[in-house]
Design a protein around this motif. Structure first.
Motif, mmCIF file in Angstrom:
data_model
loop_
_atom_site.group_PDB
_atom_site.id
_atom_site.type_symbol
_atom_site.label_atom_id
_atom_site.label_comp_id
_atom_site.label_asym_id
_atom_site.label_seq_id
_atom_site.Cartn_x
_atom_site.Cartn_y
_atom_site.Cartn_z
ATOM 1 N N ARG A 1 66.922 -13.888 80.281
ATOM 2 C CA ARG A 1 66.167 -12.663 80.041
ATOM 3 C C ARG A 1 66.191 -12.382 78.541
ATOM 4 N N GLU A 2 65.090 -11.934 77.996
ATOM 5 C CA GLU A 2 64.993 -11.736 76.563
ATOM 6 C C GLU A 2 65.552 -10.377 76.153
ATOM 7 N N GLY A 3 66.077 -10.352 74.918
ATOM 8 C CA GLY A 3 66.620 -9.118 74.390
ATOM 9 C C GLY A 3 67.432 -9.376 73.149
ATOM 10 N N PRO A 4 68.005 -8.329 72.565
ATOM 11 C CA PRO A 4 68.765 -8.481 71.325
ATOM 12 C C PRO A 4 70.049 -9.284 71.545
ATOM 13 N N VAL A 5 70.473 -9.980 70.498
ATOM 14 C CA VAL A 5 71.700 -10.774 70.536
ATOM 15 C C VAL A 5 72.880 -9.880 70.147
ATOM 16 N N VAL A 6 73.951 -9.917 70.939
ATOM 17 C CA VAL A 6 75.140 -9.128 70.667
ATOM 18 C C VAL A 6 76.362 -10.032 70.716
ATOM 19 N N ARG A 7 77.447 -9.552 70.091
ATOM 20 C CA ARG A 7 78.680 -10.352 70.043
ATOM 21 C C ARG A 7 79.919 -9.569 70.469
ATOM 22 N N THR A 8 79.848 -8.252 70.467
ATOM 23 C CA THR A 8 81.014 -7.429 70.767
ATOM 24 C C THR A 8 80.633 -6.296 71.713
ATOM 25 N N VAL A 9 81.658 -5.634 72.266
ATOM 26 C CA VAL A 9 81.421 -4.477 73.134
ATOM 27 C C VAL A 9 80.665 -3.394 72.378
ATOM 28 N N HIS A 10 81.048 -3.152 71.119
ATOM 29 C CA HIS A 10 80.398 -2.095 70.346
ATOM 30 C C HIS A 10 78.924 -2.403 70.113
ATOM 31 N N GLU A 11 78.595 -3.665 69.860
ATOM 32 C CA GLU A 11 77.187 -4.024 69.681
ATOM 33 C C GLU A 11 76.414 -3.835 70.983
ATOM 34 N N CYS A 12 77.050 -4.137 72.124
ATOM 35 C CA CYS A 12 76.400 -3.920 73.416
ATOM 36 C C CYS A 12 76.104 -2.437 73.630
ATOM 37 N N ILE A 13 77.105 -1.610 73.350
ATOM 38 C CA ILE A 13 76.944 -0.163 73.553
ATOM 39 C C ILE A 13 75.836 0.390 72.666
ATOM 40 N N ARG A 14 75.816 -0.045 71.402
ATOM 41 C CA ARG A 14 74.770 0.439 70.495
ATOM 42 C C ARG A 14 73.386 0.026 70.968
ATOM 43 N N ALA A 15 73.272 -1.207 71.489
ATOM 44 C CA ALA A 15 71.973 -1.681 71.970
ATOM 45 C C ALA A 15 71.473 -0.820 73.128
#
Length: 301
Positions: free
Chosen positions: A216-230
């Motif tokens: 599924r397409e979407g922004p690339v994240v690496r950490t929990v904080h990046e997931c939450i911000r997305a």
């Protein structure tokens, strides 16, 4: 090559900044700069490209980085084996976010291990979501408390516990009031995903698809904080283990977010992992404490 210089080089390569690397190494910047220059002179080739925007690795530098990590891991492993035979030893534990805390809520793995091995030196390294082995495959850690699934070739694992999985939504999302969702309910939404090169089984699981299916397409994240911000800023969807209390993101769901259980998502398995055939006695002791036989029998999923 001098292992000390290789450790300096790895720090600079990972930090991409001499100042941060010097802080990490507990030294000042000038001697670190001189050490890297000495290493480049010894090898007869530039390893780093320096510019106002930061530091990048040359092709030779990238090759040395991979080799240096392997050499340093082998040296650390040799030291651990020798010191373990002498009665002390060292153990490096890799974790994925709060894997240890979530797996051992209400118990103390650290206390049990210290009681059994009072002279052992233990380090805990936290990895981001791009490496589910938390440095185990790269030889950076001796044992890992992490989550499956990932390619476990050459790696032995034991399940500590299993947790249901939910979808992370903004509280104003139309689906947030549902008591239960299915993956099909989310087909038209934007999901976060992990970078190219991340273990394909791991990428597929946390992207809500089966291995081999298009992501599924979407922004690339690496950490929990990046997931939450997305999720907060863009309404991106992601998955999270629910733990003992449904609706929890680790310990406490951030304001503005909610987690709705998914009916058809396989549970997330918290595991202890180690390199198959590793003879380090501290590794086997840690595994025994982390996933004793009675707990493995009780573990759901």
């Amino acid at each position: 090559m001098d292992l000390r210089l290789l450790r300096y080089f790895v720090a600079v390569a990972e930090e991409r900044h001499f100042g941060r690397a010097a802080t990490r190494l507990h030294m000042t910047q000038p001697p670190l700069t001189r050490a890297i220059q000495q290493l480049e002179a010894d090898l007869g080739t530039p390893l780093l490209l320096r510019s106002a925007s930061g530091i990048t690795l040359t092709a030779a530098g990238s090759t040395l980085y991979d080799e240096a990590r392997a050499l340093l891991a082998q040296a650390d492993h040799a030291r651990a084996r020798v010191t373990a035979e002498a009665g002390a030893g060292s153990l490096t534990i890799g974790t994925l976010g709060d894997s240890i805390e979530r797996a051992y809520a209400g118990t103390s793995l650290a206390t049990a291990f210290r009681h059994r091995h009072p002279g052992a030196n233990v380090r805990v390294l936290e990895a981001d979501f791009t490496d589910p082995t938390t440095g185990l495959r790269a030889g950076l850690v001796d044992v890992a408390v992490t989550r499956a699934p990932f390619d476990d070739t050459g790696i032995s694992t034991r399940v500590i516990r299993s947790e249901p999985v939910g979808v992370v939504l903004r509280t104003d999302d139309p689906l947030a009031e549902r008591p239960l969702l299915h993956l099909a309910d989310l087909d038209d939404r934007t999901w976060f995903q992990f970078p190219d090169g991340t273990d394909p089984l791991w990428r597929a699981y946390w992207n809500g698809v089966k291995p081999g299916e298009p992501l599924r397409e979407g922004p690339v994240v690496r950490t929990v904080h990046e997931c939450i911000r997305a999720v907060l800023w863009n309404g991106t969807l992601g998955l999270a283990p629910l733990g003992h209390e449904l609706g929890s993101l680790g310990h406490e769901t951030p304001d503005g977010l909610t987690v709705v259980p998914l009916a058809d998502m396989p549970p997330s398995r918290v595991i202890v992992a180690w390199r198959t055939g590793d003879a380090n006695p501290l590794v086997h002791s840690f595994v025994e404490l982390a996933a004793p036989a009675d707990r493995r029998r009780r573990s759901p999923g």
